[in-house]
Design a protein around this motif. Structure first.
Motif, mmCIF file in Angstrom:
data_model
loop_
_atom_site.group_PDB
_atom_site.id
_atom_site.type_symbol
_atom_site.label_atom_id
_atom_site.label_comp_id
_atom_site.label_asym_id
_atom_site.label_seq_id
_atom_site.Cartn_x
_atom_site.Cartn_y
_atom_site.Cartn_z
ATOM 1 N N MET A 1 0.955 -1.182 -0.035
ATOM 2 C CA MET A 1 -0.070 -0.058 -0.057
ATOM 3 C C MET A 1 0.870 1.198 0.027
ATOM 4 S SD MET A 1 -3.277 -0.886 0.019
ATOM 5 C CE MET A 1 -4.049 0.583 0.816
ATOM 6 N N THR A 2 0.275 2.305 -0.639
ATOM 7 C CA THR A 2 1.243 3.543 -0.563
ATOM 8 C C THR A 2 1.078 4.122 0.859
ATOM 9 O OG1 THR A 2 0.257 4.032 -3.017
ATOM 10 C CG2 THR A 2 1.438 5.780 -1.783
ATOM 11 N N ARG A 3 2.066 4.792 1.154
ATOM 12 C CA ARG A 3 2.274 5.321 2.318
ATOM 13 C C ARG A 3 1.316 6.490 2.642
ATOM 14 N NH1 ARG A 3 4.293 10.663 2.694
ATOM 15 N NH2 ARG A 3 5.287 11.227 0.631
ATOM 16 N N ALA A 4 0.485 6.728 3.915
ATOM 17 C CA ALA A 4 -0.518 7.834 4.154
ATOM 18 C C ALA A 4 0.347 9.181 3.715
ATOM 19 C CB ALA A 4 -0.931 7.784 5.386
ATOM 20 N N VAL A 5 -0.661 10.137 3.361
ATOM 21 C CA VAL A 5 0.119 11.494 3.069
ATOM 22 C C VAL A 5 -0.537 12.429 4.356
ATOM 23 C CG1 VAL A 5 -0.181 13.315 1.606
ATOM 24 C CG2 VAL A 5 -0.383 11.169 0.462
ATOM 25 N N VAL A 210 -6.358 10.603 -3.175
ATOM 26 C CA VAL A 210 -6.644 9.307 -3.105
ATOM 27 C C VAL A 210 -6.088 8.522 -2.192
ATOM 28 C CG1 VAL A 210 -6.437 6.977 -4.498
ATOM 29 C CG2 VAL A 210 -7.467 8.960 -5.682
ATOM 30 N N THR A 211 -4.476 8.706 -2.110
ATOM 31 C CA THR A 211 -3.766 8.099 -1.190
ATOM 32 C C THR A 211 -4.254 8.616 0.295
ATOM 33 O OG1 THR A 211 -2.040 8.169 -2.725
ATOM 34 C CG2 THR A 211 -1.321 7.787 -0.675
ATOM 35 N N ARG A 212 -4.331 9.830 0.225
ATOM 36 C CA ARG A 212 -4.633 10.460 1.636
ATOM 37 C C ARG A 212 -6.069 9.696 2.326
ATOM 38 N NH1 ARG A 212 -7.180 14.654 4.327
ATOM 39 N NH2 ARG A 212 -8.144 15.340 2.237
ATOM 40 N N GLY A 213 -6.945 9.737 1.266
ATOM 41 C CA GLY A 213 -8.573 9.134 1.840
ATOM 42 C C GLY A 213 -8.314 7.881 1.839
ATOM 43 N N MET A 214 -7.784 7.047 1.179
ATOM 44 C CA MET A 214 -7.822 5.639 1.205
ATOM 45 C C MET A 214 -7.277 5.123 2.620
ATOM 46 S SD MET A 214 -9.670 4.285 -1.062
ATOM 47 C CE MET A 214 -9.346 2.475 -1.001
ATOM 48 N N ALA A 215 -6.171 6.076 3.008
ATOM 49 C CA ALA A 215 -5.407 5.539 4.467
ATOM 50 C C ALA A 215 -6.330 5.601 5.461
ATOM 51 C CB ALA A 215 -4.299 6.484 4.378
ATOM 52 N N LYS A 276 -1.059 3.555 -17.208
ATOM 53 C CA LYS A 276 -0.371 4.449 -15.905
ATOM 54 C C LYS A 276 -1.423 4.559 -14.795
ATOM 55 C CE LYS A 276 1.747 8.068 -17.114
ATOM 56 N NZ LYS A 276 2.227 9.610 -17.357
ATOM 57 N N ILE A 277 -2.616 4.630 -15.102
ATOM 58 C CA ILE A 277 -3.567 4.802 -13.769
ATOM 59 C C ILE A 277 -4.100 3.567 -13.143
ATOM 60 C CG2 ILE A 277 -5.447 5.110 -15.031
ATOM 61 C CD1 ILE A 277 -5.006 6.936 -11.942
ATOM 62 N N MET A 278 -3.938 2.472 -13.750
ATOM 63 C CA MET A 278 -4.543 1.297 -13.311
ATOM 64 C C MET A 278 -3.401 0.656 -11.786
ATOM 65 S SD MET A 278 -7.491 0.835 -14.194
ATOM 66 C CE MET A 278 -8.054 -0.689 -13.693
ATOM 67 N N PRO A 279 -2.194 0.535 -12.268
ATOM 68 C CA PRO A 279 -1.380 0.292 -11.176
ATOM 69 C C PRO A 279 -1.574 1.106 -9.894
ATOM 70 C CG PRO A 279 -0.085 0.307 -13.335
ATOM 71 C CD PRO A 279 -1.595 0.881 -13.577
ATOM 72 N N PHE A 280 -1.703 2.463 -10.132
ATOM 73 C CA PHE A 280 -1.855 3.466 -8.792
ATOM 74 C C PHE A 280 -2.981 3.100 -8.171
ATOM 75 C CE2 PHE A 280 -3.988 7.106 -7.341
ATOM 76 C CZ PHE A 280 -2.814 7.407 -6.111
ATOM 77 N N LEU A 281 -4.372 2.756 -8.910
ATOM 78 C CA LEU A 281 -5.423 2.440 -8.281
ATOM 79 C C LEU A 281 -5.395 1.346 -7.396
ATOM 80 C CD1 LEU A 281 -7.920 3.859 -10.868
ATOM 81 C CD2 LEU A 281 -7.175 4.943 -9.029
ATOM 82 N N GLN A 282 -4.820 0.195 -8.136
ATOM 83 C CA GLN A 282 -4.546 -1.189 -7.409
ATOM 84 C C GLN A 282 -3.752 -0.950 -6.091
ATOM 85 O OE1 GLN A 282 -5.469 -4.401 -8.917
ATOM 86 N NE2 GLN A 282 -5.191 -4.769 -6.838
ATOM 87 N N GLU A 283 -2.651 -0.162 -6.422
ATOM 88 C CA GLU A 283 -1.855 0.035 -5.084
ATOM 89 C C GLU A 283 -2.511 0.613 -4.029
ATOM 90 O OE1 GLU A 283 2.321 2.086 -3.934
ATOM 91 O OE2 GLU A 283 1.709 2.222 -5.953
ATOM 92 N N SER A 284 -3.473 1.749 -4.327
ATOM 93 C CA SER A 284 -4.131 2.365 -3.280
ATOM 94 C C SER A 284 -5.274 1.857 -2.785
ATOM 95 C CB SER A 284 -4.772 3.748 -3.816
ATOM 96 O OG SER A 284 -3.676 4.513 -4.715
#
Length: 304
Positions: A1-5, A210-215, A276-284
């Motif tokens: 998962m991406t780190r929280a912002v 997206v990253t901040r909200g999903m965290a 470009k966007i799909m890997p980011f949405l997957q990771e998020s």
């Protein structure tokens, strides 16, 4: 998962984007020569990005009809741009309106207003491009335009920004490919260049939200966000084909739409545009079981 912002990171990003916006922005009114003539023989979109490319219908068209079809498909992209930008502005304004009073003066809020200003200029640019090309105002079909009115109401948080990202990154991937191609009309290349360069900032802004909200999502809320992101993204992809524009080259709308949506080349283009966007949405964490049916139907998933 991406780190929280963190909130401080959020403000730092906004400050950086504000400086970038101040140092590098375009005014379509002065940076594009709207009196420039069409260049004979130049296309408006690359052939292999046409929804009909590789089909029997495509092969039945003459070279002149290929160029004419590219004009109307580019006109449709401009119409979608107008539609998306208007929705983005509504969603950003709603985010600002419901925020606390202190948030209204933050760097984050200031950048949201800056992005709205960018989208206003882009909307004007797409409108002028449509007129310059001599196209009808295509954009989404009527039922989809009506459905789009619900998006600022039913979406919120990460799913809202995911919708912005899918719309912007899919169209920008196409625009980035053509903005330097000598086979494309020079004015169309300039429109693509302006949109791609300025949307890069918007993408950075939305990705961080997206990253901040999903965290900080609960399991139940995460499932809702996954389902909503998938459904909206599916509608974005479906909007890329407008059956009525096929009439401009003598193809019946129903026949053209059927050929497009059964076209493996078009499926490949959609997947390529979403690479470009799909890997980011997957990771998020925005791609999950609640939305998998719509992700598969959208052709955005790799290898589907």
């Amino acid at each position: 998962m991406t780190r929280a912002v963190k909130e401080t990171d959020r403000e730092k990003t906004a400050d950086r984007l504000l400086k970038s916006s101040a140092n590098r922005f375009y005014d379509p009114e002065v940076d594009i020569d709207w009196n420039a003539p069409l260049v004979e023989g130049k296309r408006f979109m690359l052939p292999h990005r046409s929804s009909l490319y590789g089909t029997e219908l495509w092969d039945s068209l003459s070279e002149e009809q290929h160029i004419e079809l590219s004009k109307h498909e580019m006109g449709h992209v401009a119409g979608l741009g107008l539609w998306f930008e208007n929705l983005v502005m509504q969603m950003l304004l709603k985010e600002l309106y419901v925020g606390d009073a202190g948030d209204q003066v933050s760097s984050h809020a200031q950048y949201a207003l800056t992005e709205i200003a960018d989208e206003c200029r882009h909307s004007t640019m797409f409108a002028k491009l449509t007129i310059w090309m001599g196209c009808p105002a295509w954009g989404p079909v009527p039922w989809m335009r009506q459905l789009g009115k619900l998006l600022p109401t039913i979406s919120y948080g990460p799913a809202r920004y995911a919708a912005i990202l899918v719309a912007e990154e899919v169209l920008d991937r196409i625009g980035r490919e053509q903005m330097n191609d000598p086979d494309i009309q020079p004015l169309v290349r300039m429109v693509n260049r302006i949109h791609v360069l300025e949307e890069a900032r918007h993408v950075t802004f939305a990705r961080e939200e997206v990253t901040r909200g999903m965290a900080k999502m609960s399991k139940t809320e995460r499932a809702y966000q996954q389902a909503m992101a998938a459904q909206i993204s599916y509608l974005v992809v479906r909007s890329l084909v407008n059956p009525y524009l096929f009439k401009e080259v003598g193809i019946q709308p129903r026949e053209g739409a059927k050929a497009a949506w059964n076209n493996p080349n078009w499926h490949d283009t959609v997947r390529w545009a979403g690479e470009k966007i799909m890997p980011f949405l997957q990771e998020s964490g925005l791609i999950g079981k609640p939305g998998m049916f719509f992700w598969r139907k959208s052709y955005l998933l790799p290898g589907k």
